[in-house]
Design an enzyme around this catalytic site. Structure first.
Site, short mmCIF file in Angstrom:
data_model
loop_
_atom_site.label_atom_id
_atom_site.label_comp_id
_atom_site.label_asym_id
_atom_site.label_seq_id
_atom_site.Cartn_x
_atom_site.Cartn_y
_atom_site.Cartn_z
N LYS A 173 0.67 -1.10 -0.03
CA LYS A 173 -0.10 0.04 -0.08
C LYS A 173 0.70 1.39 0.13
O LYS A 173 1.98 1.29 0.65
CB LYS A 173 -0.96 0.12 1.18
N SER A 227 -9.83 1.76 2.48
CA SER A 227 -8.76 2.59 1.92
C SER A 227 -7.70 1.86 0.92
O SER A 227 -7.12 2.10 -0.03
CB SER A 227 -8.34 3.57 2.51
N SER A 278 -9.99 -0.55 6.67
CA SER A 278 -9.48 -0.16 5.57
C SER A 278 -8.93 -1.51 4.88
O SER A 278 -8.53 -1.61 3.58
CB SER A 278 -8.38 0.98 5.49
#
Ligand SMILES: [Zn+2]
Lengths: 489, 434
Positions: free
Chosen positions: B39, B114, B138
């Site tokens: 990420k 996210s 997330s």
């Protein structure tokens, strides 16, 4: 604590300084080897900008602080020496504000759970010894440093040096117990001595001390004076501010609550924009660090000898006068130096260090650490063996200090004595000179024998002139008297 | 002989990656030569790390996050950085400054967020493993929407060193994969104590999942099937729970009354911490250089206005307000009390049960651009934020579909019982497979 004894704030007759209320906020850099939250070295002063940095002290995204335990240990020593209460747990907090030298836009400091609270420090007050209350002691990180290019008033641009970012600071806040700028200075000296005795602070490092002061005149509003960065500055800044506030009151106006900056070069405080006062720092507990258990830690600390204890010891061990003992213990380096050069029960050495040496050092703005103690000891021994007079010893000392000041090294005291011809004239020389003077001043000799004492004074003056002050006055006296009396028989 | 590299040039039809490393070096180790997507809020030395934000465009960290360091030493090849909602603030990956990621199961729909880029990369088969971060769901939300497995580990089990902070007290880095076994293998590599993160514990994860829920008590909080949860999702999740029952678990309904405050507490805490964490992005040290003649504080405001997207600006302002003097007690301090209540609820329930299960998300992935009201968006986090507030481990494992879109079964456990949570997910996965 000072709160225990109710001190009258206003006396019937108000001498200068009465009615003055001062509290101090002192920031000192703790001299640990590495920074507060990372492993970077704190020894940055002679190095190029941004060479003592890492992701943590640069505040790079994702880097996390990690508490350097040595810093907490140092600060707890201070707390203990100041007789503070140490809570079970203490915690770091974030102080949020924007400023170009603040890399994370928050400073990691302590807020509602400081390391220690409610302590005291004994100082020499305006009316004898007094205890000054300590409100709190906490630890925080130093921000970076801005370097303005192209003039300080209207710089063209500014550069940021993060070498200083993350240097551990201890903040010591006093109760409003100080009653004059002089007391404030004495307090600061005592704090400095205490921190140095604890081995946590080096006052000789540039920028290692910063002081903010709260000043008010009885009944008036409190004014914060910021940006005091030297020991001398404190008394200067406060004296100016007290005089300013008195002037305001004398003109029938009110002192307004504000923040002022001390401009050291001009010796004045100037009003700063009110914007700063209204800052909301939005403190909250630092989520990246856990609370620290500090009570047990503090309990386990054993303190070294502190200034007050050393002062008492100097009086008994070396026979120092209380005044000398205070001077000698007021600075760690002086105290250590004295112990290196003094023999027990030798009050003369105390006078030499406390009066002569410190005076000569201050005159040259030198530190005692630049003086080799072995040389000073040699000089003291020459003095006690009668090889040099007091007068000559001072001259030798001055010469040696001048050499040290100029090139950092010096010749040995005995070499200096020989080079300058300052060796004490022996008994033989004294006798020869006395005989010479008697031959050359028949009249005076006759006057002496007829009972005129002034004649002796004249003759001894002649002897002194011939020996240029290098001979021991007592020996000369003795030799002259002997020679005269022999003739008189 | 140079170091071996893994060639990686996928057709990224879903905008899962912000950066790819075409020839990713790797060394010997348990993950030797296996590609891992990371990420974009996890620092990678020499690889741009933007957090999906314009304000970090061009920022290349000089250091690796602890987890990246561990991955590299385990032989993994870091093949790229995945798209995300800006600084993790969102549940759809639509808040990325670099365009939304599409859901591989239906490119007209959001992948969740996210960590939407990581979920999409795994779901589309571009990589077997990915790292996400989970502040309020997330990892689990996109895992649920994309039909993969995602774990939010116990707080303190995985080092956050190098994770660009959004909300320090809530978030954890966690593994994402298509199977529980892969997820577990990744967890073995990334977990453990890190002296650089003072909030980590000496509790490494060295576990191989095995199917065993026999005799376990599984609590089902009624609030997890309350109003706002799509009944079709609820029904799929109930079916999944009955699979656990068939495998020998005892299912008990329970109640988590603090759920009423959980979402509000969560948003106060995460925005407060974010307002402080993101303050350093002032346009001076990060982001494209700009010539300005404004005074410094005005230049800061301008750069922050331009550099941050609307959701980030909204949350920074909310957090600044919540921490300001006069409001701190009303918001931040109160949120901490609510957080304690959530933790207390978990402790109480875990006195009686070993695991808690329910849906991960109240619905399946919705079409891109559908949810524009921030409040409606925040409400989708209701089932995931309790685990973050209490710091407990929580996994999302695919458990069926509604109209072709995947549904996630969420399983939570006691603190530091990530092994148990993973075993339960594994049991379900294996139970369905046979
Ligand atoms: Zn550093």
């Amino acid at each position: 604590m000072s709160g225990d004894s109710v001190e009258p704030l206003v006396t019937a007759v108000q001498p200068l300084g009465t009615g003055t209320i001062i509290g101090l906020e002192i920031h000192c850099q703790l001299n640990t080897r590495s920074k507060l939250f990372c492993g970077c070295s704190t020894d940055y002063r002679d190095d190029p900008p941004n060479t003592h940095v890492c992701p943590i002290c640069l505040g790079l995204p994702g880097a996390l602080p990690r508490v350097n335990r040595a810093v907490i240990e140092y600060a707890l020593r201070v707390a203990k020496a100041l007789h503070c209460e140490v809570p079970l747990e203490s915690e770091f907090a974030r102080k949020n504000y924007f400023y170009p030298d603040l890399n994370k836009a928050f400073q990691i400091t302590q807020y509602d759970r400081p390391l220690a609270v409610r302590g005291t420090l004994l100082i020499e007050g305006d009316n004898g010894e007094k205890e000054v209350g300590i409100t709190r002691v906490h630890v925080e990180e130093d921000p970076g440093r801005l370097v303005h290019k192209g003039g300080t008033d209207r710089p063209k641009y500014s550069l940021v040096d993060y070498n200083r970012a993350g240097i551990p600071l201890i903040e010591i806040v006093t109760d409003p117990d100080l009653r004059s700028p002089k007391e404030a200075r004495r307090f600061l000296h005592k704090i400095r001595a205490t921190l140095e005795y604890l081995g946590v602070f080096d006052s000789e490092k540039e920028g290692s001390l910063r002081v903010d002061a709260n000043v008010s005149i009885q009944g008036g509003e409190r004014v914060e004076v910021k940006n005091i960065t030297s020991y001398k500055g404190v008394e200067k800044a406060l004296t100016f501010e007290v005089t300013r506030q008195r002037g305001v009151i004398r003109r029938g106006q009110r002192v307004t609550r504000e923040t002022r900056h001390f401009v050291e070069a001009r010796g004045v405080t100037t009003s700063s924009r009110s914007k700063e006062e209204e800052q909301d720092y939005r403190y909250f507990p630092e989520p990246d660090l856990r609370p620290m258990r500090v009570r047990d830690w503090s309990d386990a600390i054993v303190l070294p000898e502190l200034p007050d204890a050393r002062r008492t010891r100097f009086i008994t061990q070396y026979g120092c006068s209380p005044e000398h003992a205070r001077t000698l213990t007021g600075e760690l380096r002086i105290a250590e130096f004295f112990e290196q050069v003094a023999d027990p029960g030798a009050p003369a050495t105390a006078t030499w260090v406390a009066d002569t040496l410190i005076g000569e050092l201050n005159y040259r703005e030198m530190s005692v650490s630049s003086v080799p103690s072995s040389y000073f000891r040699e000089l003291m021994q020459a003095l006690s063996k009668g090889e040099v007079t007091d007068h000559c010893a001072v001259e030798v000392l001055r010469s040696l200090l001048d050499q040290l000041h100029a090139k950092g090294t010096c010749e040995s005291p005995l070499a200096c004595v020989a080079r300058l011809g300052l060796g004490k004239a022996g008994e033989e020389i004294a006798a020869t000179v006395a005989a010479e003077v008697i031959c050359e001043n028949e009249r005076a000799v006759a006057d002496y024998h007829s009972g005129k004492n002034e004649a002796f004074n004249f003759l001894i003056g002649q002897v002194m002139r011939k020996t240029k002050g290098r001979a021991d006055p007592a020996a000369l006296n003795r030799a002259l008297k002997e020679a005269l009396d022999m003739r008189g028989e | 002989m140079g170091t071996p590299t893994l060639h990686f040039s996928p057709k990224d039809r879903y905008n899962a990656f912000l950066t790819t490393v075409e020839d990713a070096p790797y060394c010997e180790g348990p993950l030797s030569g296996r590609g891992v997507a990371v990420k974009d809020n996890i620092s990678t030395a020499g690889i741009e790390t933007t957090c999906g934000s314009l304000i970090l465009k061009g920022y290349t960290p000089p250091y690796d996050a602890h987890v990246v360091d561990l991955l590299i030493r385990a032989g993994a090849a870091i093949v790229g950085k995945t798209n995300m909602d800006e600084f993790g603030m969102g549940s759809t990956t639509e808040q990325s400054a670099f365009g939304p990621t599409l859901n591989p199961r239906d490119p007209k729909r959001v992948p969740g967020g996210s960590s939407g880029g990581s979920a999409a990369a795994v779901a589309a088969g571009m990589v077997d493993f990915a790292l996400g971060s989970d502040t309020g769901g997330s990892i689990r939300c996109p895992a649920s929407y994309c039909g993969i497995v995602g774990l939010k580990p116990t707080y303190g089990r995985v080092s956050r060193y190098g994770l660009v902070a959004y909300s320090n007290s809530l978030e954890q880095i966690g593994p994402m994969a298509r199977t529980v076994t892969d997820l577990s293998n990744l967890m073995v590599v990334i977990s453990g104590y890190d002296p650089r993160d003072s909030t980590t514990c000496e509790r490494p994860y060295r576990h191989k999942p095995h199917p065993s829920v026999k005799g376990s008590k599984v609590g089902i909080p009624e609030e997890f099937f309350g109003e706002g949860v799509d009944p079709r999702v609820a029904s799929v999740v109930w079916d999944a729970i009955s699979v656990l029952e068939e495998e020998g678990a005892e299912v008990i309904t329970c109640s988590m009354p603090s759920m009423t405050y959980a979402l509000a507490a969560y948003y106060v805490i995460c925005t407060s911490e974010a307002s402080s964490n993101l303050a350093r992005f002032d346009g001076v040290r990060y982001g494209p250089p700009v010539e300005t003649h404004l005074p410094w504080h005005e230049a800061y405001s301008e750069r922050r206005r331009i550099g941050f997207g609307p959701e980030v600006r909204r949350r920074v302002m909310l957090g600044t307000f919540a921490l300001s003097s006069g409001y701190y007690g009303k918001y931040y301090a109160k949120a901490q009390v609510a957080r304690q209540m959530v933790s207390a609820d978990f402790s109480r329930i875990f006195n009686e049960v070993d695991l808690i299960a329910g849906p991960t998300m109240p619905s399946t992935a919705f079409p891109l651009g559908e949810k524009t009201d921030p409040l409606a968006m925040y409400l989708t986090d209701i089932l995931t934020v309790p685990a973050n507030l209490a710091g407990v481990p929580a996994i999302s494992v695919p458990c069926g579909e509604v109209e072709g879109m995947p549904v996630g079964l969420q399983i939570m456990g006691r603190p530091f019982e990530d092994e148990y949570v993973i075993d339960a997910a594994f049991t379900y996965e294996q139970g369905v497979a046979t």
